[in-house]
Motif scaffolding. Sequence first.
Motif, mmCIF file in Angstrom:
data_model
loop_
_atom_site.group_PDB
_atom_site.id
_atom_site.type_symbol
_atom_site.label_atom_id
_atom_site.label_comp_id
_atom_site.label_asym_id
_atom_site.label_seq_id
_atom_site.Cartn_x
_atom_site.Cartn_y
_atom_site.Cartn_z
ATOM 1 N N LYS A 56 -9.767 -11.604 6.824
ATOM 2 C CA LYS A 56 -8.492 -12.000 7.425
ATOM 3 C C LYS A 56 -8.687 -12.769 8.728
ATOM 4 O O LYS A 56 -7.739 -13.025 9.453
ATOM 5 N N GLY A 57 -9.926 -13.079 9.081
ATOM 6 C CA GLY A 57 -10.209 -13.835 10.290
ATOM 7 C C GLY A 57 -11.095 -13.054 11.253
ATOM 8 O O GLY A 57 -11.667 -12.022 10.907
ATOM 9 N N LEU A 58 -11.192 -13.560 12.502
ATOM 10 C CA LEU A 58 -12.023 -12.929 13.528
ATOM 11 C C LEU A 58 -11.218 -11.910 14.320
ATOM 12 O O LEU A 58 -10.045 -12.123 14.611
ATOM 13 N N THR B 153 -10.533 6.339 15.720
ATOM 14 C CA THR B 153 -9.674 5.235 15.337
ATOM 15 C C THR B 153 -10.135 3.976 16.048
ATOM 16 O O THR B 153 -10.146 3.902 17.270
ATOM 17 N N ALA B 154 -10.530 2.962 15.265
ATOM 18 C CA ALA B 154 -11.029 1.707 15.845
ATOM 19 C C ALA B 154 -9.854 0.848 16.252
ATOM 20 O O ALA B 154 -8.827 0.774 15.566
ATOM 21 N N ASP B 155 -10.000 0.179 17.390
ATOM 22 C CA ASP B 155 -8.944 -0.688 17.913
ATOM 23 C C ASP B 155 -9.453 -2.131 17.868
ATOM 24 O O ASP B 155 -10.384 -2.496 18.582
ATOM 25 N N PHE B 156 -8.834 -2.942 17.011
ATOM 26 C CA PHE B 156 -9.198 -4.352 16.844
ATOM 27 C C PHE B 156 -8.017 -5.229 17.230
ATOM 28 O O PHE B 156 -6.866 -4.885 16.961
ATOM 29 N N VAL B 157 -8.321 -6.392 17.817
ATOM 30 C CA VAL B 157 -7.297 -7.356 18.192
ATOM 31 C C VAL B 157 -7.670 -8.678 17.544
ATOM 32 O O VAL B 157 -8.825 -9.134 17.679
ATOM 33 N N PRO B 158 -6.727 -9.305 16.830
ATOM 34 C CA PRO B 158 -7.084 -10.588 16.216
ATOM 35 C C PRO B 158 -7.325 -11.668 17.277
ATOM 36 O O PRO B 158 -6.673 -11.686 18.325
ATOM 37 N N ILE B 159 -8.278 -12.512 16.998
ATOM 38 C CA ILE B 159 -8.572 -13.629 17.903
ATOM 39 C C ILE B 159 -7.838 -14.842 17.362
ATOM 40 O O ILE B 159 -8.026 -15.227 16.205
ATOM 41 N N ALA B 160 -7.005 -15.445 18.206
ATOM 42 C CA ALA B 160 -6.194 -16.591 17.795
ATOM 43 C C ALA B 160 -7.099 -17.810 17.611
ATOM 44 O O ALA B 160 -8.037 -18.029 18.373
ATOM 45 N N ARG B 161 -6.766 -18.601 16.604
ATOM 46 C CA ARG B 161 -7.493 -19.838 16.380
ATOM 47 C C ARG B 161 -7.129 -20.862 17.421
ATOM 48 O O ARG B 161 -5.997 -20.907 17.898
ATOM 49 N N ARG B 162 -8.028 -21.726 17.761
ATOM 50 C CA ARG B 162 -7.754 -22.784 18.760
ATOM 51 C C ARG B 162 -7.372 -24.045 18.084
ATOM 52 O O ARG B 162 -7.640 -24.398 17.042
#
Length: 138
Positions: free
Chosen positions: A114-116, A129-138
């Motif tokens: 689903k992306g980075l 519980t793992a905490d992930f934040v999506p990295i926005a594409r540039r």
Amino acid sequence: MPRLEIDFGAMVVLVVVLQAWSGQGRASDEASTMPPTTDDQTSDLGPSPDSLLSREDWKRRIEEARKRAALARRDWQLNAPLRMLAPDPPEKIATQRVLSDDTLQPGDIVSTDKGLFLFRGRSGADGQTADFVPIARR
């Protein structure tokens, strides 16, 4: 020789169909556990409805049973892919593995299907519980 196997198979199908159709062959019937009465004995001596079939009707029934068996075989073969369990695609397996990795450190970046994502750390009462934040594409 293969012709005999086909005829034997058709005969087996015919016997099963005729028994099911006439209601015979049920071992769990209460009547079958009771001793026969005189009425039952006299009715057993008479000809069954199947014995009164003409040869043409008998052949027609066999041919119909063969056609039904061929259709059932074809349906079974056509639906074989639906019965098989499809394995998960490699991308999904890799994503599940990376999102549940215990060796991740806060600040690590992971690539998923689903992306980075940026790993911020573990949270929750159990600390699992793992905490992930999506990295926005540039």
